[in-house]
Design a protein around this motif. Structure first.
Motif, PDB file in Angstrom:
ATOM      1  N   LEU A 137     -14.840  51.723-114.485  1.00 42.99           N
ATOM      2  CA  LEU A 137     -15.693  51.523-113.314  1.00 42.99           C
ATOM      3  C   LEU A 137     -17.022  51.005-113.821  1.00 42.99           C
ATOM      4  O   LEU A 137     -17.674  51.656-114.645  1.00 42.99           O
ATOM      5  CB  LEU A 137     -15.881  52.843-112.560  1.00 42.99           C
ATOM      6  CG  LEU A 137     -16.879  52.818-111.395  1.00 42.99           C
ATOM      7  CD1 LEU A 137     -16.382  51.913-110.264  1.00 42.99           C
ATOM      8  CD2 LEU A 137     -17.122  54.233-110.870  1.00 42.99           C
ATOM      9  N   LEU A 138     -17.420  49.824-113.329  1.00 44.42           N
ATOM     10  CA  LEU A 138     -18.653  49.189-113.779  1.00 44.42           C
ATOM     11  C   LEU A 138     -19.661  49.081-112.640  1.00 44.42           C
ATOM     12  O   LEU A 138     -19.285  49.006-111.470  1.00 44.42           O
ATOM     13  CB  LEU A 138     -18.363  47.782-114.311  1.00 44.42           C
ATOM     14  CG  LEU A 138     -17.318  47.663-115.419  1.00 44.42           C
ATOM     15  CD1 LEU A 138     -17.100  46.204-115.774  1.00 44.42           C
ATOM     16  CD2 LEU A 138     -17.734  48.462-116.649  1.00 44.42           C
ATOM     17  N   ARG A 139     -20.919  49.026-113.018  1.00 44.69           N
ATOM     18  CA  ARG A 139     -21.964  48.793-112.022  1.00 44.69           C
ATOM     19  C   ARG A 139     -21.768  47.422-111.373  1.00 44.69           C
ATOM     20  O   ARG A 139     -21.208  46.502-111.981  1.00 44.69           O
ATOM     21  CB  ARG A 139     -23.339  48.828-112.687  1.00 44.69           C
ATOM     22  CG  ARG A 139     -23.802  50.198-113.141  1.00 44.69           C
ATOM     23  CD  ARG A 139     -25.251  50.100-113.565  1.00 44.69           C
ATOM     24  NE  ARG A 139     -25.798  51.328-114.097  1.00 44.69           N
ATOM     25  CZ  ARG A 139     -26.308  52.317-113.369  1.00 44.69           C
ATOM     26  NH1 ARG A 139     -26.297  52.224-112.060  1.00 44.69           N
ATOM     27  NH2 ARG A 139     -26.812  53.385-113.944  1.00 44.69           N
ATOM     28  N   ALA A 140     -22.260  47.280-110.146  1.00 43.41           N
ATOM     29  CA  ALA A 140     -22.210  46.005-109.442  1.00 43.41           C
ATOM     30  C   ALA A 140     -23.204  45.029-110.058  1.00 43.41           C
ATOM     31  O   ALA A 140     -24.188  45.426-110.701  1.00 43.41           O
ATOM     32  CB  ALA A 140     -22.531  46.210-107.966  1.00 43.41           C
ATOM     33  N   ALA A 141     -22.941  43.739-109.837  1.00 46.19           N
ATOM     34  CA  ALA A 141     -23.880  42.718-110.311  1.00 46.19           C
ATOM     35  C   ALA A 141     -25.236  42.879-109.636  1.00 46.19           C
ATOM     36  O   ALA A 141     -26.278  42.662-110.261  1.00 46.19           O
ATOM     37  CB  ALA A 141     -23.310  41.333-110.051  1.00 46.19           C
ATOM     38  N   ASP A 142     -25.241  43.263-108.365  1.00 47.45           N
ATOM     39  CA  ASP A 142     -26.477  43.536-107.630  1.00 47.45           C
ATOM     40  C   ASP A 142     -26.872  44.983-107.904  1.00 47.45           C
ATOM     41  O   ASP A 142     -26.416  45.910-107.235  1.00 47.45           O
ATOM     42  CB  ASP A 142     -26.270  43.302-106.128  1.00 47.45           C
ATOM     43  CG  ASP A 142     -27.565  43.418-105.325  1.00 47.45           C
ATOM     44  OD1 ASP A 142     -28.540  43.977-105.836  1.00 47.45           O
ATOM     45  OD2 ASP A 142     -27.588  42.947-104.169  1.00 47.45           O
ATOM     46  N   ARG A 143     -27.725  45.196-108.902  1.00 46.92           N
ATOM     47  CA  ARG A 143     -28.055  46.564-109.311  1.00 46.92           C
ATOM     48  C   ARG A 143     -28.760  47.334-108.206  1.00 46.92           C
ATOM     49  O   ARG A 143     -28.688  48.561-108.138  1.00 46.92           O
ATOM     50  CB  ARG A 143     -28.921  46.533-110.577  1.00 46.92           C
ATOM     51  CG  ARG A 143     -28.188  46.053-111.813  1.00 46.92           C
ATOM     52  CD  ARG A 143     -27.128  47.036-112.257  1.00 46.92           C
ATOM     53  NE  ARG A 143     -27.717  48.237-112.795  1.00 46.92           N
ATOM     54  CZ  ARG A 143     -27.954  48.450-114.088  1.00 46.92           C
ATOM     55  NH1 ARG A 143     -27.648  47.515-114.972  1.00 46.92           N
ATOM     56  NH2 ARG A 143     -28.473  49.583-114.498  1.00 46.92           N
ATOM     57  N   GLY A 144     -29.464  46.612-107.322  1.00 51.65           N
ATOM     58  CA  GLY A 144     -30.134  47.282-106.224  1.00 51.65           C
ATOM     59  C   GLY A 144     -29.178  47.863-105.199  1.00 51.65           C
ATOM     60  O   GLY A 144     -29.562  48.754-104.425  1.00 51.65           O
ATOM     61  N   LYS A 145     -27.934  47.376-105.160  1.00 56.14           N
ATOM     62  CA  LYS A 145     -26.933  47.865-104.215  1.00 56.14           C
ATOM     63  C   LYS A 145     -25.807  48.627-104.898  1.00 56.14           C
ATOM     64  O   LYS A 145     -24.891  49.125-104.220  1.00 56.14           O
ATOM     65  CB  LYS A 145     -26.335  46.701-103.426  1.00 56.14           C
ATOM     66  CG  LYS A 145     -27.306  45.999-102.496  1.00 56.14           C
ATOM     67  CD  LYS A 145     -27.824  46.913-101.410  1.00 56.14           C
ATOM     68  CE  LYS A 145     -26.729  47.319-100.443  1.00 56.14           C
ATOM     69  NZ  LYS A 145     -27.241  48.181 -99.358  1.00 56.14           N
ATOM     70  N   ASP A 146     -25.849  48.726-106.219  1.00 54.11           N
ATOM     71  CA  ASP A 146     -24.768  49.364-106.973  1.00 54.11           C
ATOM     72  C   ASP A 146     -24.413  50.747-106.416  1.00 54.11           C
ATOM     73  O   ASP A 146     -25.293  51.572-106.197  1.00 54.11           O
ATOM     74  CB  ASP A 146     -25.188  49.494-108.442  1.00 54.11           C
ATOM     75  CG  ASP A 146     -24.209  50.317-109.250  1.00 54.11           C
ATOM     76  OD1 ASP A 146     -23.014  49.989-109.240  1.00 54.11           O
ATOM     77  OD2 ASP A 146     -24.655  51.317-109.850  1.00 54.11           O
ATOM     78  N   GLN A 147     -23.117  50.981-106.176  1.00 53.16           N
ATOM     79  CA  GLN A 147     -22.654  52.252-105.613  1.00 53.16           C
ATOM     80  C   GLN A 147     -21.735  53.019-106.557  1.00 53.16           C
ATOM     81  O   GLN A 147     -21.046  53.946-106.132  1.00 53.16           O
ATOM     82  CB  GLN A 147     -21.936  51.988-104.280  1.00 53.16           C
ATOM     83  CG  GLN A 147     -22.866  51.491-103.190  1.00 53.16           C
ATOM     84  CD  GLN A 147     -22.122  51.098-101.932  1.00 53.16           C
ATOM     85  OE1 GLN A 147     -21.261  50.228-101.951  1.00 53.16           O
ATOM     86  NE2 GLN A 147     -22.438  51.744-100.816  1.00 53.16           N
TER      87      GLN A 147
END
Length: 371
Positions: A137-147
């Motif tokens: 499980l990886l962080r999203a490219a958009d770190r501000g929206k990462d869930q």
């Protein structure tokens, strides 16, 4: 009619709408599924009817079938009863974490398989890949929206069967794609509040299940400065709703909750956003969940978050024989809260996490909570 390859969880929001759009445009055979997870309590705050209409409209626009399932009993038993029990015990739970584990990636996944699909997709901002034969499980490219914080309880079986089509996209691009495709959710406001329950006055809502139990508000040295309606209505670091105001002998700094003693029915407060009574260097957790199935070692360095959207903090993690964690931070942390989750990362990869049991904050020690 052939069974769909992927069932998309359609929430009636823009994110799930674009997740379905991305898969459809990639040539994947998909269908939508709308989940009813909260029985209408007559308050008028539940958005299920509106969300259902929007989900149906989006699927119609995309030309895909939509299915419906009622998981309200499962939500009550698997998520909400735990939520109430934690608040009654003076802790602050995170229902979104349980909701993902118990509903979206358990009952929804089972329903998708019953419909003949091999995988599910959701509108979460996260990514999945494989490394050395294990799913990550990886962080999203958009770190501000990462869930990924809310998804840390997922395991190998769930990740193997899950797609996150928005993982590489930014939120502004998602809305632009929805608008270009003429989706009715393109400008819809993102949902907030308790998972599936929606936005409402939290104290009023919780009071339906945990009746008011007034008690004293005290300073760390025992001075009574006010009265509270129930310690379980508050969380560490909270400023709003204390109604203390100016008091003789104290300066004008705002008051914050720094401790909760359910047994004594006392709420402890102190002045200043960064009160030393809110600061901790370490925490202990309940048994941890590991996405890979096991921790990388019994002692290792990584970064951690103790709340959503918090900057990740370097720490040292020790795993004991029972699977519980001791997490020691390089810098003091503010308002680390029992009942919330500590989630661990190595770069962009989420290792897993655990429910916070206790901390070494001064207020915790003063009320006899083990550190």
């Amino acid at each position: 009619m052939a069974a769909p390859e992927v069932i998309v969880g359609m929430s009636g929001g823009v994110d799930s709408s674009v997740a379905a759009l991305v898969l459809r445009d990639a040539g994947v055979t998909i269908a939508g599924l709308f989940m009813d997870n909260w029985a209408d309590d007559g308050s008028g705050h539940c958005r299920a009817d509106e969300d259902r209409r929007d989900a149906v409209a989006v699927c119609g626009r995309l030309g895909i079938p939509i299915h419906f399932r009622d998981f309200s009993r499962e939500y009550w038993a698997g998520v909400f009863e735990h939520f109430l029990a934690e608040y009654a015990a003076g802790r602050t739970p995170n229902p979104d974490v349980l909701c993902n584990r118990e509903i979206k990636f358990r009952h929804f996944l089972d329903a998708a398989r019953d419909l003949g699909a091999g995988r599910i997709a959701t509108g979460h901002y996260a990514r999945v890949d494989q490394c050395d034969g294990r799913w990550r499980l990886l962080r999203a490219a958009d770190r501000g929206k990462d869930q990924s914080y809310f998804l840390h309880q997922l395991g190998q079986e769930q990740l193997a069967a899950t797609l996150f089509p928005l993982g590489e996209l930014r939120k502004d691009a998602v809305r632009a794609m929805a608008a270009a495709a003429g989706l009715p959710t393109a400008a819809k406001k993102d949902s907030t509040g308790i998972c599936f329950v929606g936005e409402r006055d939290f104290r009023e809502f919780l009071g339906q299940y945990l009746p008011a139990r007034p008690g004293e508000i005290r300073t760390p040295d025992g001075q009574v400065v006010g009265e509270h309606p129930g310690v379980f209505y508050y969380t560490l670091g909270q400023r709003e709703g204390l109604h203390i105001g100016g008091r003789r002998g104290f300066d004008d700094k705002p008051w914050y909750v720094v401790g909760k003693d359910v047994a004594a029915n006392v709420l402890t407060v102190d002045q200043g956003h960064d009160s030393p009574y809110l600061m901790s260097r370490s925490l202990r957790s309940e048994p941890a969940h590991w996405i890979a199935g096991a921790p990388p070692s019994t002692r290792f360095s990584c970064t951690a978050q103790t709340r959503y959207r918090q900057p990740e903090e370097p720490c040292e993690v020790t795993v004991d024989d029972t699977g519980t964690l001791r997490v020691a931070f390089q810098r003091p942390q503010r308002a680390v809260t029992p009942g919330q989750s500590v989630v661990l990362y190595l770069g962009d990869a989420c290792l897993g996490g655990a429910v916070i049991a206790s901390t070494d904050a001064p207020a915790a020690r003063a009320t006899g909570v083990p550190a």
